[in-house]
Write a protein that holds these residues in place. Structure first.
Motif, short mmCIF file in Angstrom:
data_model
loop_
_atom_site.label_atom_id
_atom_site.label_comp_id
_atom_site.label_asym_id
_atom_site.label_seq_id
_atom_site.Cartn_x
_atom_site.Cartn_y
_atom_site.Cartn_z
N GLY A 71 53.32 -42.22 -13.02
CA GLY A 71 53.72 -42.44 -14.43
C GLY A 71 53.23 -43.74 -15.03
O GLY A 71 53.72 -44.16 -16.09
N ALA A 72 52.22 -44.39 -14.40
CA ALA A 72 51.75 -45.69 -14.93
C ALA A 72 51.01 -45.54 -16.26
O ALA A 72 50.86 -46.51 -17.00
CB ALA A 72 50.85 -46.38 -13.91
N GLY B 269 52.19 -43.84 -18.63
CA GLY B 269 53.23 -43.59 -19.62
C GLY B 269 53.81 -44.89 -20.15
O GLY B 269 53.37 -45.99 -19.81
N LEU C 62 49.04 -42.78 -9.34
CA LEU C 62 48.77 -41.34 -9.51
C LEU C 62 48.47 -41.10 -10.99
O LEU C 62 49.31 -41.40 -11.85
CB LEU C 62 49.99 -40.51 -9.10
N ARG D 116 46.72 -38.29 -13.82
CA ARG D 116 46.12 -36.99 -14.11
C ARG D 116 44.80 -37.24 -14.81
O ARG D 116 44.78 -37.91 -15.86
CB ARG D 116 46.99 -36.20 -15.08
N LYS E 239 42.54 -43.55 -19.58
CA LYS E 239 43.97 -43.25 -19.83
C LYS E 239 44.83 -44.48 -19.54
O LYS E 239 45.77 -44.78 -20.26
CB LYS E 239 44.44 -42.10 -18.92
N ASP F 138 48.25 -34.43 -9.69
CA ASP F 138 49.11 -33.88 -10.74
C ASP F 138 50.41 -33.42 -10.08
O ASP F 138 50.38 -32.69 -9.07
CB ASP F 138 48.38 -32.67 -11.37
N THR G 274 52.31 -31.24 -10.93
CA THR G 274 52.52 -29.79 -11.02
C THR G 274 51.37 -29.02 -10.37
O THR G 274 51.25 -27.80 -10.57
CB THR G 274 52.65 -29.34 -12.49
N ALA H 185 57.06 -41.01 -13.18
CA ALA H 185 56.58 -39.88 -13.99
C ALA H 185 57.64 -38.80 -14.12
O ALA H 185 58.41 -38.53 -13.20
CB ALA H 185 55.33 -39.28 -13.35
N ALA H 186 57.68 -38.19 -15.29
CA ALA H 186 58.61 -37.08 -15.52
C ALA H 186 58.18 -36.36 -16.79
O ALA H 186 57.41 -36.88 -17.58
CB ALA H 186 60.03 -37.60 -15.68
N THR I 215 57.54 -30.31 -13.58
CA THR I 215 57.19 -31.73 -13.43
C THR I 215 58.29 -32.48 -12.68
O THR I 215 58.01 -33.24 -11.76
CB THR I 215 56.99 -32.37 -14.82
N LYS J 44 66.74 -33.94 -13.88
CA LYS J 44 66.73 -35.33 -13.40
C LYS J 44 67.92 -35.56 -12.45
O LYS J 44 67.82 -36.32 -11.49
CB LYS J 44 66.77 -36.31 -14.57
N PRO K 217 67.80 -45.76 -16.86
CA PRO K 217 67.76 -46.36 -18.20
C PRO K 217 68.57 -45.53 -19.19
O PRO K 217 68.71 -44.31 -19.03
CB PRO K 217 66.26 -46.31 -18.57
N GLN L 156 55.69 -45.72 -27.79
CA GLN L 156 56.51 -44.50 -27.72
C GLN L 156 57.38 -44.39 -28.97
O GLN L 156 58.14 -45.31 -29.28
CB GLN L 156 57.40 -44.50 -26.48
N1 LIG Z 1 61.85 -43.54 -22.54
C1 LIG Z 1 63.16 -43.46 -22.40
O1 LIG Z 1 63.93 -43.65 -23.37
C2 LIG Z 1 63.76 -43.18 -21.05
C3 LIG Z 1 65.16 -43.24 -20.94
C4 LIG Z 1 65.73 -42.97 -19.70
C5 LIG Z 1 64.94 -42.65 -18.62
N2 LIG Z 1 63.58 -42.59 -18.77
C6 LIG Z 1 62.79 -42.22 -17.58
O2 LIG Z 1 61.70 -43.10 -17.48
C7 LIG Z 1 60.58 -42.43 -16.93
C8 LIG Z 1 59.36 -42.67 -17.78
O3 LIG Z 1 59.61 -42.27 -19.11
P1 LIG Z 1 58.60 -42.66 -20.28
O4 LIG Z 1 59.41 -42.79 -21.50
O5 LIG Z 1 57.72 -43.76 -19.85
O6 LIG Z 1 57.76 -41.30 -20.36
P2 LIG Z 1 56.27 -41.06 -20.85
O7 LIG Z 1 55.77 -42.15 -21.73
O8 LIG Z 1 56.24 -39.66 -21.40
O9 LIG Z 1 55.41 -41.10 -19.52
C9 LIG Z 1 55.49 -40.05 -18.59
C10 LIG Z 1 54.52 -40.35 -17.47
O10 LIG Z 1 54.61 -39.27 -16.53
C11 LIG Z 1 53.30 -38.78 -16.29
N3 LIG Z 1 53.32 -37.36 -16.00
C12 LIG Z 1 53.90 -36.36 -16.72
N4 LIG Z 1 53.62 -35.17 -16.16
C13 LIG Z 1 52.85 -35.43 -15.07
C14 LIG Z 1 52.24 -34.61 -14.10
N5 LIG Z 1 52.34 -33.28 -14.14
N6 LIG Z 1 51.52 -35.21 -13.11
C15 LIG Z 1 51.39 -36.55 -13.07
N7 LIG Z 1 51.94 -37.38 -13.98
C16 LIG Z 1 52.65 -36.82 -14.96
C17 LIG Z 1 52.56 -39.01 -17.61
O11 LIG Z 1 51.17 -38.92 -17.36
P3 LIG Z 1 50.10 -38.56 -18.54
O12 LIG Z 1 49.73 -39.86 -19.13
O13 LIG Z 1 49.01 -37.89 -17.81
O14 LIG Z 1 50.81 -37.66 -19.50
C18 LIG Z 1 53.04 -40.40 -17.93
O15 LIG Z 1 52.34 -41.35 -17.16
C19 LIG Z 1 60.98 -40.96 -16.78
O16 LIG Z 1 61.32 -40.72 -15.45
C20 LIG Z 1 62.19 -40.82 -17.68
O17 LIG Z 1 63.05 -39.84 -17.19
C21 LIG Z 1 62.98 -42.84 -19.96
#
Ligand SMILES: NC(=O)c1ccc[n+]([C@@H]2O[C@H](COP(=O)([O-])OP(=O)(O)OC[C@H]3O[C@@H](n4cnc5c(N)ncnc54)[C@H](OP(=O)(O)O)[C@@H]3O)[C@@H](O)[C@H]2O)c1
Length: 388
Positions: A7-8, A10, A31, A33, A43, A70, A72, A99-100, A113, A174, A195, A209
């Protein structure tokens, strides 16, 4: 030895990885994609440009190993090439699984995922643990594992209640991810980070975001909102969340296994946030009509039937997903993280107005810059930068 991170590319993952690059010496195996390494580099730059300039990014590449895969993938080992997987298992001494899928509307995306993906990451950790031992598995979860709540302060150890309903497939999957990590990695030191609503950065206005930010701006612009004025909104800034994840992950021993990364009892109320916004933007705060939640939800549902091109469709779909988290007046106790980090998050009221103004000014799109040409001697796809 290195830290394997998912998830780096993201939002939160880019914060965590860049803090680790800044404040620690470990190599990072990321990791990503991507079709090939060059695409993976692009990316990563897209996500990292919030944190560093191109020169520093190119320098950082010397400490990064790209792992194309990936969560998935139908192929074994997250689709990672067999030779690379072997090297990864030998070199991984800790894991941060970030990642999620945050797609709250799709059972399929969350199942694939979050559940299948997390199982794959656990298996990798098991293999690495059997090979050289794992120092720590950090799992980034969410407060959404606490399910449906009403006017509560939730504690870490009692948040998961299997008899409680969840708001959506995201929270449900989750919750089960945490369970899998606990059950399948019994011998590995584990940390669960939950979080709350992550929005913005206490040090600057820029964000990459926008989902939650956009929902917040939609609500702030309405003349009336279906929220109690004294309802608390547990919003926390990304820099606090990420620094807690990076710092606690790197500690030899943490005081607890689970941490809420949240504002907790310090969370501001809807009226406090609206007043802070009104003071800074010159707008009047909306009227608070808590009894209107049902009709409001009905209206949002109706708007969801509009064609996708309709300008009301996106705000409606954001409100549909996030409204329960805004109206449930529930906060997540953060005493543990504040004590261990020696600091508390900055209240949302202190950075809400600049975030609102900036996000609307860029029309909810980060002004991404393409990666400039590499400095002499460094190439995006050269052998010198291949996985070791
Ligand atoms: N943001 C919030 O408000 C929040 C609140 C509570 C908890 N969280 C938790 O924090 C974590 C990160 O959230 P975020 O807001 O940073 O999400 P994000 O910006 O959507 O980033 C998601 C990351 O997961 C990767 N990913 C998704 N599907 C994948 C797959 N099939 N294979 C490999 N990588 C994959 C994405 O890669 P790509 O770049 O390739 O898409 C991206 O690096 C999650 O676990 C989430 O549950 C977030």
């Amino acid at each position: 030895m290195s830290i394997f991170i998912t998830g780096a590319t993201g939002y939160l993952g880019s914060y965590v990885a860049s803090i680790l690059l800044d404040t620690h010496k470990d190599r990072l195996s990321l990791l990503v994609r991507g079709r090939d390494r060059a695409q993976a580099v692009d990316k990563l730059w897209r996500a990292f440009q919030l944190h560093m300039d191109a020169k520093k990014f190119y320098e950082s590449l010397a400490r990064i190993d790209f792992v194309l895969g990936d969560l998935t993938s139908e192929a074994p080992h997250l689709g990672i090439a067999p030779d690379q997987y072997k090297k990864l298992v030998r070199s991984t001494d800790s894991v941060i699984h970030i990642a999620a899928s945050l797609n709250r509307k799709s059972e399929k995306a969350c199942l694939n995922t979050n559940l299948r993906g997390t199982l794959g990451v656990i298996k990798l950790a098991q293999d690495a643990n059997a090979t050289g031992g794992i120092r720590r598995f950090s799992h980034v979860s969410t407060v959404a594992v606490a399910g449906q709540r009403d006017r509560e302060t939730v504690q870490e150890d009692t948040a998961i209640d299997w008899n409680r309903s969840d708001y959506d497939p995201y929270g449900r999957t989750k919750k089960f991810c945490e369970h899998m990590v606990r059950e399948l990695l019994p011998d590995v030191p584990k940390t669960f980070f939950r979080p709350s609503i992550v929005m913005g950065d206490s040090r600057r206005v820029e964000t990459t975001q926008f989902d939650m930010v956009r929902a917040f701006c939609v609500l702030a612009d309405l003349p009336a909102v279906p929220v109690r004025p004294d309802a608390r909104l547990d919003i926390v800034h990304a820099d606090f969340v990420a620094s807690a994840i990076a710092t606690l992950h790197q500690k030899k021993k943490t005081a607890h296994e689970i941490y809420h990364l949240s504002s907790g009892e310090g969370a501001k109320t809807a009226i406090e946030i609206a007043t802070a916004l009104a003071g800074a933007t010159g707008k009047s705060p909306p009227r608070f009509l808590p009894g209107m939640e049902k009709p409001f939800s009905g209206l949002v549902n109706t708007m969801m039937n509009l064609p996708k091109a309709n300008p009301l469709f996106v705000p409606a779909s954001l409100l549909k997903v996030f409204l329960p988290y805004v109206t449930y007046d529930t906060v997540f106790d953060n005493t543990r993280v504040c004590k261990e980090m020696g600091k508390a998050p900055v209240p949302f009221t202190e950075y809400a107005a600049p975030l609102y103004r900036w996000a609307k000014g860029v029309n909810f799109e980060y002004p991404y810059q393409p990666l400039p040409a590499a400095p002499k001697g460094v190439s995006r796809g050269s052998k010198s930068l291949e996985l070791r």
